[in-house]
Motif scaffolding. Structure first.
Motif, PDB file in Angstrom:
ATOM      1  N   PRO A  94      -3.232  -7.841   4.719  1.00 50.91           N
ATOM      2  CA  PRO A  94      -4.594  -7.427   4.346  1.00 50.91           C
ATOM      3  C   PRO A  94      -4.788  -5.921   4.322  1.00 50.91           C
ATOM      4  O   PRO A  94      -5.567  -5.405   3.509  1.00 50.91           O
ATOM      5  N   TRP A  95      -4.116  -5.188   5.209  1.00 49.84           N
ATOM      6  CA  TRP A  95      -4.340  -3.753   5.323  1.00 49.84           C
ATOM      7  C   TRP A  95      -3.761  -2.975   4.133  1.00 49.84           C
ATOM      8  O   TRP A  95      -4.198  -1.867   3.852  1.00 49.84           O
ATOM      9  N   SER A  96      -2.778  -3.544   3.449  1.00 50.11           N
ATOM     10  CA  SER A  96      -2.178  -2.827   2.324  1.00 50.11           C
ATOM     11  C   SER A  96      -2.456  -3.498   0.984  1.00 50.11           C
ATOM     12  O   SER A  96      -2.075  -2.963  -0.071  1.00 50.11           O
ATOM     13  N   GLY A  97      -3.113  -4.665   0.999  1.00 48.65           N
ATOM     14  CA  GLY A  97      -3.417  -5.355  -0.240  1.00 48.65           C
ATOM     15  C   GLY A  97      -2.178  -5.809  -0.977  1.00 48.65           C
ATOM     16  O   GLY A  97      -2.089  -5.690  -2.206  1.00 48.65           O
ATOM     17  N   ARG A  98      -1.201  -6.347  -0.224  1.00 50.30           N
ATOM     18  CA  ARG A  98       0.043  -6.826  -0.833  1.00 50.30           C
ATOM     19  C   ARG A  98       0.295  -8.278  -0.446  1.00 50.30           C
ATOM     20  O   ARG A  98       0.024  -8.676   0.690  1.00 50.30           O
ATOM     21  N   VAL A  99       0.841  -9.023  -1.391  1.00 51.24           N
ATOM     22  CA  VAL A  99       1.347 -10.361  -1.132  1.00 51.24           C
ATOM     23  C   VAL A  99       2.827 -10.361  -1.494  1.00 51.24           C
ATOM     24  O   VAL A  99       3.199  -9.944  -2.593  1.00 51.24           O
ATOM     25  N   VAL A 100       3.660 -10.811  -0.551  1.00 49.48           N
ATOM     26  CA  VAL A 100       5.113 -10.782  -0.763  1.00 49.48           C
ATOM     27  C   VAL A 100       5.680 -12.188  -0.576  1.00 49.48           C
ATOM     28  O   VAL A 100       5.373 -12.868   0.420  1.00 49.48           O
TER      29      VAL A 100
END
Length: 371
Positions: free
Chosen positions: A99-105
């Motif tokens: 959530p803090w970086s706005g990434r989904v991996v």
């Protein structure tokens, strides 16, 4: 230009402080509810960046599982298809949202992820040893030197759970030895470390104590959700340095400390010798009430032996005389902090695996070893 400056100031005022979130969110798409939840997340937050390199991870997984043979492209694809069975690539593994970086991996799920990520630890760490390490809990108090220690422990996977305690927020002057980006200024040091660990290995459990280690929370820090296997003490406050050792001794938890000067490492094996005096008898035997009421002047003769003042490097000794004159606090160098991270991680691993059973104070002084 003045009008544009006002516009910029208004924009800055509207920005909300980022929450201290450091816990990744997992989506396993074989579960329809989680599949739908991920789609809803991506629809509601179109700025999220999606990283899907699961195919390369699967290829590398097949490669490490066949070390004696160089697989052809066809052979690799065949093994991947056998691994997939009837599942599609999108439903294999787990999608992790930060959530803090706005990434989904998209990554392999825990068993295969750990197998692949730690594959280059073999045979310096055996499978049996890795299984033991993965069950252990390590607590770190103080996240300046402690950040390097925490990240090294996580990279090497010396434990399965980390507890991090520090009340301080990142300042620009901290960044001579704390590895992070300038966008993290004024962010909690423990949250910064926890986020980096999550992005490195989201399956390692991390619990943050953003108020630092205190007399009120130390018991929870050391025993909540299972007792610590090792305490790493790297804080500046003399009170917590001693109180944490009192608790560790009571609970028979070994304590490891690195002093960031001359590569000094301190080990107290309260697990093997519950009668071991605090800091090897270098400090007086104080009760809690007396300790809490010490004046600054009364703390100095206690702090000196505790940090090994008489054996400090000449530059560190000089620096201590300059505090409050030309500097505000004692200096720390990135090279020493990184060395400390390596020494403490190695020591913790060997303590856990019963390969090191000694207490004492040791030096890895490059100026003496390399001339």
């Amino acid at each position: 230009m003045p009008g544009k400056m006002i516009e910029l100031e208004e924009y800055i005022k509207q920005q909300q402080k980022e929450p201290d979130n450091y816990t990744p969110v997992f989506y396993r798409l074989k579960n329809q509810q989680e599949y739908d939840a991920l789609l809803a997340l991506l629809a509601s937050k179109p700025h999220i960046q999606v990283y899907d390199q699961i195919s390369s991870q699967l290829s590398e997984l097949m490669k490490i599982r066949n070390p004696a043979k160089r697989l052809t492209t066809e052979e690799s694809e065949q093994q991947i298809n056998e691994f997939l069975g009837n599942a599609s690539l999108s439903t294999i593994g787990v999608w992790v949202y930060f959530p803090w970086s706005g990434r989904v991996v998209h990554i392999l799920d825990e068993k295969e992820f750990v197998e692949l990520r730690t594959s280059r630890n073999k045979h310096k760490i055996t499978d049996e040893e890795a299984a033991i390490l993965g069950t252990k809990k390590i607590g770190i108090i103080g996240l300046s030197v402690g950040q390097s220690i925490a990240l090294t422990l996580a990279m090497e996977r010396v434990c399965g759970e980390l507890r991090l305690a520090d009340f301080d927020e990142l300042e620009l002057s901290n960044m001579n030895r704390i590895r992070t980006g300038i966008y993290n200024l004024s962010q909690s040091k423990v949250v910064i470390a926890a986020r980096e660990i999550a992005e490195l290995d989201p399956f390692i459990k991390v619990k943050c104590y953003t108020q630092g280690a205190t007399e009120d929370n130390l018991m929870d820090f050391m025993t909540g959700n299972g007792q610590l296997d090792i305490l790493v003490e790297e804080c500046d406050g003399i009170d917590i340095k001693i109180i944490s050792r009192m608790k560790a001794k009571e609970l028979k938890i070994p304590v490891v400390m690195e002093m960031n000067d001359r590569g000094m490492l301190d080990i107290e094996r309260f697990d093997l010798d519950p009668e071991l005096p605090l800091l090897h008898g270098l400090i007086p035997d104080l009760d809690l009430v007396t300790l809490q009421n010490l004046t600054s002047e009364e703390k100095i003769p206690i702090l000196g032996p505790m940090v090994g003042m008489k054996d400090m490097s000449p530059k560190m000794k000089y620096s201590l005389t300059e505090i409050g004159k030309s500097i505000t606090t004692w200096p720390q160098l990135a090279s020493s902090v990184v060395l400390g991270g390596a020494m403490v991680a190695d020591t913790c691993r060997r303590i856990i695996l019963d390969q090191l059973r000694s207490s004492g104070r040791y030096y890895v002084d490059f100026e003496q070893l390399i001339r």
